[in-house]
Design a protein around this motif. Sequence first.
Motif, PDB file in Angstrom:
ATOM      1  N   SER A 256      50.638  42.423  30.354  1.00  0.00           N
ATOM      2  CA  SER A 256      51.073  42.594  31.734  1.00  0.00           C
ATOM      3  C   SER A 256      51.444  41.256  32.374  1.00  0.00           C
ATOM      4  CB  SER A 256      49.954  43.240  32.558  1.00  0.00           C
ATOM      5  OG  SER A 256      50.282  43.228  33.934  1.00  0.00           O
ATOM      6  N   PRO A 257      52.540  41.216  33.104  1.00  0.00           N
ATOM      7  CA  PRO A 257      52.878  39.988  33.842  1.00  0.00           C
ATOM      8  C   PRO A 257      51.957  39.737  35.030  1.00  0.00           C
ATOM      9  CG  PRO A 257      54.405  41.747  34.407  1.00  0.00           C
ATOM     10  CD  PRO A 257      53.550  42.278  33.284  1.00  0.00           C
ATOM     11  N   LEU A 258      51.040  40.670  35.290  1.00  0.00           N
ATOM     12  CA  LEU A 258      50.136  40.545  36.437  1.00  0.00           C
ATOM     13  C   LEU A 258      48.730  40.115  36.029  1.00  0.00           C
ATOM     14  CD1 LEU A 258      51.135  43.880  38.221  1.00  0.00           C
ATOM     15  CD2 LEU A 258      52.310  41.661  38.277  1.00  0.00           C
ATOM     16  N   SER A 259      48.403  40.193  34.750  1.00  0.00           N
ATOM     17  CA  SER A 259      47.056  39.860  34.292  1.00  0.00           C
ATOM     18  C   SER A 259      46.889  38.344  34.199  1.00  0.00           C
ATOM     19  CB  SER A 259      46.781  40.496  32.932  1.00  0.00           C
ATOM     20  OG  SER A 259      46.726  41.904  33.046  1.00  0.00           O
ATOM     21  N   THR A 260      45.662  37.894  34.422  1.00  0.00           N
ATOM     22  CA  THR A 260      45.375  36.462  34.426  1.00  0.00           C
ATOM     23  C   THR A 260      44.024  36.196  33.783  1.00  0.00           C
ATOM     24  OG1 THR A 260      44.283  36.523  36.589  1.00  0.00           O
ATOM     25  CG2 THR A 260      46.653  36.124  36.583  1.00  0.00           C
ATOM     26  N   GLY A 261      43.905  35.030  33.154  1.00  0.00           N
ATOM     27  CA  GLY A 261      42.618  34.546  32.682  1.00  0.00           C
ATOM     28  C   GLY A 261      42.317  33.243  33.381  1.00  0.00           C
TER      29      GLY A 261
ATOM     30  N   ARG B 290      47.641  37.237  23.866  1.00  0.00           N
ATOM     31  CA  ARG B 290      47.771  38.676  23.667  1.00  0.00           C
ATOM     32  C   ARG B 290      48.107  39.439  24.948  1.00  0.00           C
ATOM     33  NH1 ARG B 290      42.220  39.606  20.104  1.00  0.00           N
ATOM     34  NH2 ARG B 290      42.773  38.212  18.367  1.00  0.00           N
ATOM     35  N   VAL B 291      48.199  38.750  26.055  1.00  0.00           N
ATOM     36  CA  VAL B 291      48.393  39.437  27.326  1.00  0.00           C
ATOM     37  C   VAL B 291      49.742  40.165  27.338  1.00  0.00           C
ATOM     38  CG1 VAL B 291      49.432  37.437  28.484  1.00  0.00           C
ATOM     39  CG2 VAL B 291      48.247  39.186  29.838  1.00  0.00           C
TER      40      VAL B 291
END
Length: 474
Positions: free
Chosen positions: A355-360, A352-353
Amino acid sequence: MGTAHAEAARADRAAVQELERTFAGRLVHPHEPAYDEARRIWNGSISKFPALVAYCTGVADVVAALDCARRGGLPVAVRSGGHSFPGQSLCEGGIVIDLSAMNGIRVDPVHRTVRAQAGVLLGALDRETQHFGLAIPSGIVTHTGLAGLTLGGGIGWLMRKYGLTVDQLLSADLVTADGTFLQVSAESQPELFWGLRGAGGNFGVVTEFEFRLNPVGPTVLAGPVLWPLEEAPRVLRFYRDWITDVPDELTTVVVHRKAPSLPAIPPDLHGRPVIAVISCYTGDIDEGQEVLRPLKAFGTPLLDLCVPKPYTQHQAMFDPSFPHGWWYYVKACNVDRLTDDVVDICAEHALRVASPLSTGGIFHLGGAVARVGEDETAYSGRGVGHTFNINGNRTTAEGFEEERAWARDWWSALRPHHAGVYVNFLMDEGADRIEQAYGAAKLRRLRELKREFDPANVFRSNQNIAPAEWPQGA
């Protein structure tokens, strides 16, 4: 302005004027052109307006700044690298004690120790220690401050081999709220030394650290192997089984994200949702290749960048993904195991992410971390298997709320599996979360220690531990 407020303002001015006469470093006031830069920190979503930023050059400056705050009734924040997610190295209307100019490093290669001042950043420390083929376990972004990382525990690429950053700490120089200078170690102030190793920002200003060094590199086998994010359930189930018997020389982090636009990644993969297992093998390279062979051969990877490289190069790998000034939000938790339910939650929410900057991210613990007794340090969670760090990030405020909601939703779905939290990954989340970070028994012990060394709770711009007999969270 009422009489009481006028008297308080005069006291503030008098205290600051006295500080100006004695301070050796640089003082930055709100009316100066340098002020906006001085109040900036790594997390661009945090904006606070201190009354004064005091760039200290040594212990005497730290003592003088604390004395000014005490006499003027001003709040205090302590800043080393300014890298905390919730921006606790700033305060409104108070004094920021900035230690960035205190950045000396002295390596003793014979005794394998290093002394580092509180303003040192991880990249500078690695550069000096790697000159001698040595290192301490530290974090994964080189512009992180050593002090904040250490005082909360310190997880990173060497932790399964050598433990946390605090597990290498031999001593610390500390200035308490009343200006007392203490040299803290297992032999001198053992209870305070226990508290510094995991909750250290609550008891004073650490001005210098002494660490044990360990042989590392200079070459390690390290880097990511990437698969399509749609393959996450299969990859995570394989990974869960594979890591059950990997040696301590190997530390891994699983990352779910859109592939970044970096030179090492082919352009056709830029922005593609991927799952990556990032490894760092600290040992014989040929042995490491055998250990990592099953990972590299699993399925059909999109890209394999796990190769021999300098340790310092690997340490800087995440730097482009976490630069100064972006807007960062994190939700974090520990889990014991990557059960099928945890795996399915990760696969569902990672897709579901936006942003290209978000991370899990999922850090694999164990090894040397777990071999230190739970009660030996204030840091808690020695026995858990993994630490989650779910980052909802943007370059600016645009889209930031959506990323925050994404991180919260993933974290909330994991709630039945929560097993504490790493304190350095907390936002400003309140007293209950601080208790989850330390556990009730340790928190009681820490509150007694706080009452002894900071009974007025001067050092409260942190993941705050209230003195015993205060309401926790006051």
